[in-house]
Design a protein around this motif. Structure first.
Motif, mmCIF file in Angstrom:
data_model
loop_
_atom_site.group_PDB
_atom_site.id
_atom_site.type_symbol
_atom_site.label_atom_id
_atom_site.label_comp_id
_atom_site.label_asym_id
_atom_site.label_seq_id
_atom_site.Cartn_x
_atom_site.Cartn_y
_atom_site.Cartn_z
ATOM 1 N N LEU A 137 3.807 6.224 -3.911
ATOM 2 C CA LEU A 137 4.593 4.990 -3.835
ATOM 3 C C LEU A 137 3.893 3.796 -4.488
ATOM 4 O O LEU A 137 4.507 2.743 -4.642
ATOM 5 C CB LEU A 137 4.926 4.666 -2.370
ATOM 6 N N VAL A 138 2.627 3.954 -4.844
ATOM 7 C CA VAL A 138 1.949 2.805 -5.479
ATOM 8 C C VAL A 138 1.827 2.974 -6.985
ATOM 9 O O VAL A 138 1.372 2.057 -7.664
ATOM 10 C CB VAL A 138 0.531 2.533 -4.912
ATOM 11 N N THR A 139 2.201 4.140 -7.485
ATOM 12 C CA THR A 139 2.042 4.314 -8.944
ATOM 13 C C THR A 139 3.388 4.269 -9.647
ATOM 14 O O THR A 139 4.414 4.262 -9.027
ATOM 15 C CB THR A 139 1.344 5.655 -9.268
ATOM 16 N N GLU A 197 2.130 2.704 2.495
ATOM 17 C CA GLU A 197 2.058 3.450 3.755
ATOM 18 C C GLU A 197 3.449 3.487 4.384
ATOM 19 O O GLU A 197 4.113 2.449 4.460
ATOM 20 C CB GLU A 197 1.105 2.762 4.728
ATOM 21 N N THR A 220 0.793 -1.228 0.000
ATOM 22 C CA THR A 220 0.000 0.000 0.000
ATOM 23 C C THR A 220 0.831 1.286 0.000
ATOM 24 O O THR A 220 0.264 2.367 -0.164
ATOM 25 C CB THR A 220 -0.899 0.058 1.253
ATOM 26 N N THR A 260 3.235 10.672 0.261
ATOM 27 C CA THR A 260 2.001 9.968 0.630
ATOM 28 C C THR A 260 1.922 8.654 -0.159
ATOM 29 O O THR A 260 2.629 8.489 -1.157
ATOM 30 C CB THR A 260 0.794 10.873 0.337
ATOM 31 N N PRO A 261 1.040 7.743 0.278
ATOM 32 C CA PRO A 261 1.003 6.410 -0.355
ATOM 33 C C PRO A 261 0.797 6.460 -1.872
ATOM 34 O O PRO A 261 1.350 5.637 -2.595
ATOM 35 C CB PRO A 261 -0.179 5.727 0.329
ATOM 36 N N ASP A 262 0.018 7.443 -2.357
ATOM 37 C CA ASP A 262 -0.239 7.498 -3.804
ATOM 38 C C ASP A 262 1.042 7.609 -4.607
ATOM 39 O O ASP A 262 1.119 7.119 -5.728
ATOM 40 C CB ASP A 262 -1.174 8.682 -4.130
#
Lengths: 162, 331, 736
Positions: C734-736, C612, C610, C730-732
């Motif tokens: 790191l996930v894209t 986080e 995720t 923020t997590p966004d």
């Protein structure tokens, strides 16, 4: 306007206030109990934490009228070893969140004793969960400290709890 | 906050009659959302009928093994209830991952179901918002949409439902009991919240004078192995970017029952029927989880800058199911 | 150093704060907590356009709310003297947050500028009415999109305290031929101080005498400013702020709330209390500028830096704003052969930016210290080792001597405590269940300054000592620290010293900012105590009481007390003091490079699915000169690190680029760290005094936050292999 009887720190008070007055404003502006702080007035900082029948709540989102029959305890009515522990561990800097942190910590210790879990508590266990530093941090996360005195606050609570 | 008058209702009948008979009256539960909305000049009721002290604060076991949760049970009491913790851990976890301990001590179960969106433009009275002022437009479109939905949104409104508890309850097939002067009705929680379509201001199927009195959870064998996973910016005290409520029952490595719901990504707590369909009867493998997530997110669409949510939701679904598989297959 | 009576040094001891009991019992009264007969409550009405003219204000509905006394707008508010252009020659001008004459103009200069104020008998009536004030505007074209304006930025002017651009050799040419390079763009968003106490003012006029309880970091300058704006002699104005609920720069200047509260009190003839809402705090108080930065590094294969380029674009406003020294760290940290720094600014229709904890350095160090980590990766050299290979002997940009610099020692100490040697060099090589684990490091650096403060110290025959100085306390522990210093200097017990502060009636001091208050006040306290000691010796000789206690000497001399003063608050004395201060600052800047510095070591855990991020461990080793109080100094350093964690992971004002309006003006929308975000923070200080500062103090308020965001970004890179150059992480991202 309604006459409202509120019980704060063991004393009854009669207040002549309309229903939109929050418990926080009733304490600060009508009873002169300014130890309870207003940091956001929308339940997002915890500076206004008081105890209602021993349970911690945010006084800013509580209408005074809704808490008329509850026993309210504010920082002015508290005499607890945690206050001295906060001083020793430097669990504050500016002092503005401190009343809320202390009331919250007292409520939290009682919740934990009663078996209330937290988001980091695992499966229910018969012995009850140990109040680890991780548990303290999660359970106290409703109280912001912008000075960043969290380290000392957790130390102070941990010392009193253990 | 505009001036209003306050009535404390001694019983359900009085409460619903009071709201029914008074124009622009509203029920007041724990106040953690409504008082804030009133102070922010988003809600302007003339009368508040306080239902927070109605004798609806019990959690009872039902004969079929389900639970009946009174509408005024405080969030913290629900999370701590031994039957909730053992039979429906996902419910307890969802509550504990929401808000703060102080707010959980105040907020009621009924009120939690009726929380309003945290969309930044809904909260800002200087911005157009079709939910707040029907027909004024949606300022979120073309603005900040990080917290906007990817499923079920419309051109009129992209706001998401903020509740954690609802996501767990909807996964478990909860039923809401509602009382009004016209009697009692039971509404599956999946049907309580409406999608925005052209009328984002109408968020639920409830009439103004209908009071939620209880939530019933049916027996769900899978729920004993359930989990709530909330992804958020902060470690605590923040609304979900994405959340997943899941329950899995396994026979060996075969999934015999699956429950899945999503939060933070839709205008209502989102029961993931498509994913459940893929999961049920399938082998509990990473490939199955991927397929289930893909099936649910097939229709997902990014709004502005929230494309990451599609990928984040997929990953969170898979991770949650993976964890449940490890735990569910433990002896 | 002198010793106390019982032979113990107080300086260096972890003494409990003297205001601890007041703050833990609810007894401390902040600025909105003073009761006055006839007290009224005020609420602001903010503009909802970024630029325009007010065409009409309808106050009828507001005025009809029961309890409302008046609604003040530019149409009926008393006239105020406009703020003057800031000039160091006039301290009263420096403290104005903006150049707008609130409620005296129909012009709107930013979304959030207060355009009316409601005064009512209760706070809820004031707030209810404020929401009912309806303002019509003629909208004017506004420039509000920082990113779009970046290309139009112009060079920023420097001053002796905040250098602008600087150059050594030809960094661009050296970069072009360097065998190993990093050239990257970094961005940081607008940050808000968000002290827990919203800005608060209680204003009381009695005739032409004004008493103001204000949550200010600058009582002396605010007093001058109020005198100027309201046209009364300075002697008639008293500003009180013994307790301030956090500042971090956000209460350094006079923002609209203060001026309007005083104005409302004058208009109504009644005491007025104005506690800003949290939304007001975002809309009507300056914030930290956003930045776009470029760092380009060139090195030889051995890791020696040949080129260092650091440029920045920040934002200021058409109606004021502070320049930020974003690229300052690049002038001091690395012994690069060629250096070029350049700072430029855009000018927007926006709330003026203002200083926030370590202005410039906090965000500049994010870019520079991230880039150094990137270079270490390119070179395959451990990032600590790379820093040590480029640790300068003299100030890199100009060859000035360091007054004192122990960064090597800080790194060695921090690395040992943290266990840096256990780090595997490969990114994404450590996993613990669902968590990817990474370690990061970065340098902390903040310049040290000393200004001048006026102080009086009284030694009484009963053995008590009273230190009087108009400094401010907002959590730094300054009163405690100055009591320790005075007790040591006079050889009396800690308990015998009383410190009076937070009142403009006391001898004038500096504002609390720039990490300079403790050293500045300490310098004057030491000087005053020196005078007292000499006077006491004279008295002792005269009375034949040499070697006796102060009480015995004063009793024998039949003197109830003796006073010593440093500086003077007369008009002439103030001017002389100001000239001395400026001369000293300029001289100091010419002679030395002096700064507090340190090494941050952190461990982060990133959820592999995720994105986080959780900070799981922190060690920081600092060279902050002498530590006067281990307890309060460590708290300041930890507080800086906690704010840096927020900056790294969550903090961001969401400014709608279409309207220039902040969309998350709340503590639920603007995330600051909560308990669960903050691990235990291990602090170590070298505790070696700087030879050029009073008691060797270099300051602790700001150095803590510098480098923090970079250390976290570097640890995230180590954990995941992803390099994030845009804050917050923020997590966004790191996930894209």
């Amino acid at each position: 306007m309604a006459e409202l009887r509120v019980r704060v720190n063991g004393a009854d008070h009669l207040l002549d206030i309309p229903p939109q007055v929050s418990l926080l404003d009733a304490l600060r502006e009508h009873l002169g109990l300014t130890g309870t702080k207003k940091g956001c007035d929308q339940g997002a900082c915890g500076a206004c934490t008081v105890l209602a029948d021993g349970e911690r709540i945010n006084a800013c989102l509580a209408l005074a009228v809704q808490y008329a029959d509850r026993e309210i305890t504010t920082i002015e009515g508290i005499d607890h070893p945690i206050q001295e522990a906060f001083v020793r561990h430097d669990g504050f800097q500016c002092g503005y969140c401190t009343s809320g942190q202390i009331c919250s910590a007292i409520g939290m210790l009682a919740e934990h004793k009663d078996g209330m879990p937290s988001a980091v508590t695992g499966e229910p266990s018969a012995e009850g969960e140990e109040l680890t530093d991780e548990e303290i941090r999660e359970r106290m996360s409703g109280n912001l400290c912008r000075c960043g005195a969290y380290h000392g606050i957790v130390e102070a609570i941990g010392e009193v709890a253990r | 906050m505009r001036a209003f008058s306050y009535v404390s209702a001694p019983d359900v009948a009085t409460a619903v009659r009071a709201v029914s008979e008074t124009p622009n009256a509203k029920f007041l539960g724990g106040g953690t959302n409504l008082v804030d909305l009133m102070r922010e000049n988003i809600e302007h009721p003339d009368v508040l009928v306080d239902v927070s002290r109605l004798p609806l604060n019990g959690v009872e076991e039902l004969p079929d093994g389900g639970l009946r949760i009174g509408a005024t049970v405080r969030n913290s009491a629900l999370a701590a209830h031994p039957l909730v913790r053992t039979r429906y851990p996902v419910v307890s976890q969802a509550v504990l991952n929401g808000a703060s301990a102080q707010l959980r001590n105040m907020a009621t179960v009924g009120g939690n179901l009726l929380q309003r969106t945290r969309c930044l433009y809904f909260y800002d009275t200087a911005s157009p918002c079709n939910k707040r002022e029907p027909g004024s437009g949606c300022a979120a479109l073309g603005g900040f949409t990080r917290d906007a939905g990817i499923l079920g949104v419309s051109e009129r409104c992209v706001a998401t439902h903020p509740s954690d508890l609802c996501v767990a309850l909807v996964a478990l097939g909860a039923v809401v009991e509602v009382e009004s002067t016209r009697g009692t009705r039971r509404i599956p929680l999946t049907d309580l919240h409406r999608l925005p379509a052209d009328t984002p201001q109408r968020e639920t199927v409830l009439e103004r004078d209908e009071l939620i009195t209880a939530v019933e959870l049916p027996p769900v064998p899978a729920a004993a192995n359930s989990r709530y996973r909330k992804v958020r910016d902060r470690a605590s005290y923040a609304f979900a970017l994405v959340s997943v409520a899941a329950a899995l029952r396994l026979d060996g490595d075969t999934i015999t029952e699956a429950r899945l719901a999503l939060g933070g990504i839709a205008p209502k707590p989102w029961r993931a029927n498509e994913a459940e369909h893929v999961l049920t009867g399938a082998r509990a493998t990473e490939e199955t989880f991927d397929r289930a997530a893909a099936a649910e997110l097939d229709r997902a669409q990014a709004v502005g800058d929230n494309a990451f949510k599609i990928e984040l939701t997929r990953r969170t679904i898979v991770a949650t199911l993976r964890e449940l598989t490890h735990e569910g297959s433990r002896p | 150093m002198t010793r106390t009576v019982d032979g113990e040094h107080l300086v260096g001891q972890p003494i409990d704060r003297i205001d601890g009991p007041a703050k833990t019992t609810g007894g401390a009264r902040f600025s909105a907590e003073h009761a006055y007969p006839g007290l009224t409550h005020a609420a602001l009405v903010p503009a909802t356009v970024s630029r325009g003219r007010i065409t009409a204000i309808d106050t009828a509905a507001a005025a009809a709310v029961p309890g409302v006394i008046t609604v003040l707008t530019h149409g009926n508010a008393p006239k105020l003297n406009p703020p003057k252009r800031p000039t160091p020659a006039n301290l009263s001008t420096l403290v104005s947050g903006t150049q707008v004459n609130y409620l005296n103009t129909d012009e709107v200069h930013w979304d959030g500028q207060p355009v009316a104020v409601v005064v009512a008998e209760t706070s809820h009536a004031a707030r209810e009415a404020a929401a009912l004030v309806h303002v019509s505007y003629e909208r004017l074209p506004a420039v509000v999109d920082f990113a779009a304006e970046e290309p139009n930025a112009v060079a920023q002017k420097g001053n002796p305290v905040m250098p602008g651009s600087a150059k050594k050799g030809d960094a661009d040419a050296a970069l072009a031929v360097a065998p190993v390079t990093v050239d990257a763009r970094y961005t940081t968003p607008q940050h808000h101080h968000n002290a827990l106490e919203p800005h608060a003012t209680t204003a009381v006029w009695q005739g032409d005498e004004l008493t103001v309880h204000d949550s200010t970091q600058s009582i002396t300058w605010l007093r001058k400013h109020l005198a100027l704006r309201f046209g009364v002699p300075e002697a008639k104005v008293r500003v009180l702020a013994p307790f301030v609920g956090g500042g971090f720069g956000g209460k350094g200047f006079a923002w609209p709330g203060t001026i309007i509260a005083v104005l409302a009190a004058r208009a109504t003839g009644r005491p007025v209390r104005l506690l800003l809402t949290r939304e007001d705090v975002h809309r009507a108080v300056g914030a930290r500028t956003p930045s776009a930065q470029r760092v380009a590094l060139g090195a030889d294969t051995g890791g020696r830096l040949t080129a260092l380029v650091h440029t920045s674009v920040t934002r200021t406003s058409r109606v004021g704003g502070q320049p930020e020294q974003v690229t300052a760290p690049a002038q001091h940290l690395y012994d690069a052969t060629n250096i070029r720094t350049a700072q430029s600014q855009t000018t927007l229709d926006w709330m003026p930016n203002t200083s926030m904890r370590a202005p410039g350095d906090a965000i500049g160090s994010f870019a520079l210290e991230s880039a150094i980590d990137e270079l270490a990766g390119e070179l395959g050299i451990d990032p600590v080792e790379l820093r040590m290979r480029n640790e300068p002997e003299r100030n890199p940009i100009d060859g000035k001597r360091f007054s004192h610099r122990m960064l090597r020692e800080a790194y060695a100490l921090g690395a040992r405590r943290f266990g840096w040697e256990n780090r595997s060099p490969e990114p994404r090589s450590t996993r613990d269940g669902r968590w990817l684990v990474g370690m990061g490091v970065a340098t902390a650096y903040h310049p040290a300054m000393q200004f001048t403060a006026n102080v009086t110290v009284r030694l009484a025959a009963d053995g008590t000592v009273t230190v009087r100085c108009g400094f401010q306390e907002m959590g730094m522990g300054n009163a405690t620290v100055q009591a320790q210093i005075a007790a040591d200097a006079l050889g009396v017990p800690f308990e015998a010293v009383r410190v009076e502060y937070g009142d403009s009636a006391l001898p004038a001091s500096v504002m609390a900012g720039g990490s300079m208050q403790t050293s500045t006040v300490a310098g004057s306290v030491l000087a005053a105590c020196g005078k007292l000691t000499r006077r006491l010796s004279t008295l002792a000789r005269r009375t034949g009481m040499q070697g006796r206690t102060p009480t015995e000497i004063l009793t024998a001399a039949r003197v109830p007390f003796i006073d010593a003063a440093v500086g003077s608050d007369t008009r002439l004395g103030a001017l002389a003091g100001q000239a001395r201060m400026l001369a000293k600052v300029v001289r100091d800047q010419r002679t030395w490079a002096k700064a507090a510095c340190g090494a941050h070591f952190c461990e982060v855990r990133v959820d592999a699915d995720t994105g986080e991020v959780r900070v799981s461990r922190w060690t920081a080793a600092f060279d902050v000169g002498r530590v006067i109080n281990r307890k309060t100094a460590f708290s300041q350093l930890r507080g800086g690190i906690v704010m840096g964690i927020g900056m790294a992971l969550f903090e961001e004002a969401l400014v709608d680029r279409r309207t220039g309006r902040i969309m998350n003006p709340s503590l639920s929308g603007y995330h600051v760290p909560v308990h669960a975000d903050v691990p235990p923070i291990d602090i170590a200080c070298l505790d070696e005094p700087d030879p050029t500062m009073p008691l060797g103090i270099l300051g602790v308020g700001e150095v803590g936050i510098t480098g923090v965001a970079a250390a976290i970004a570097n640890a995230i890179h180590h954990a995941t292999g992803s390099r994030i150059r845009d804050l917050p992480i923020t997590p966004d991202k790191l996930v894209t």
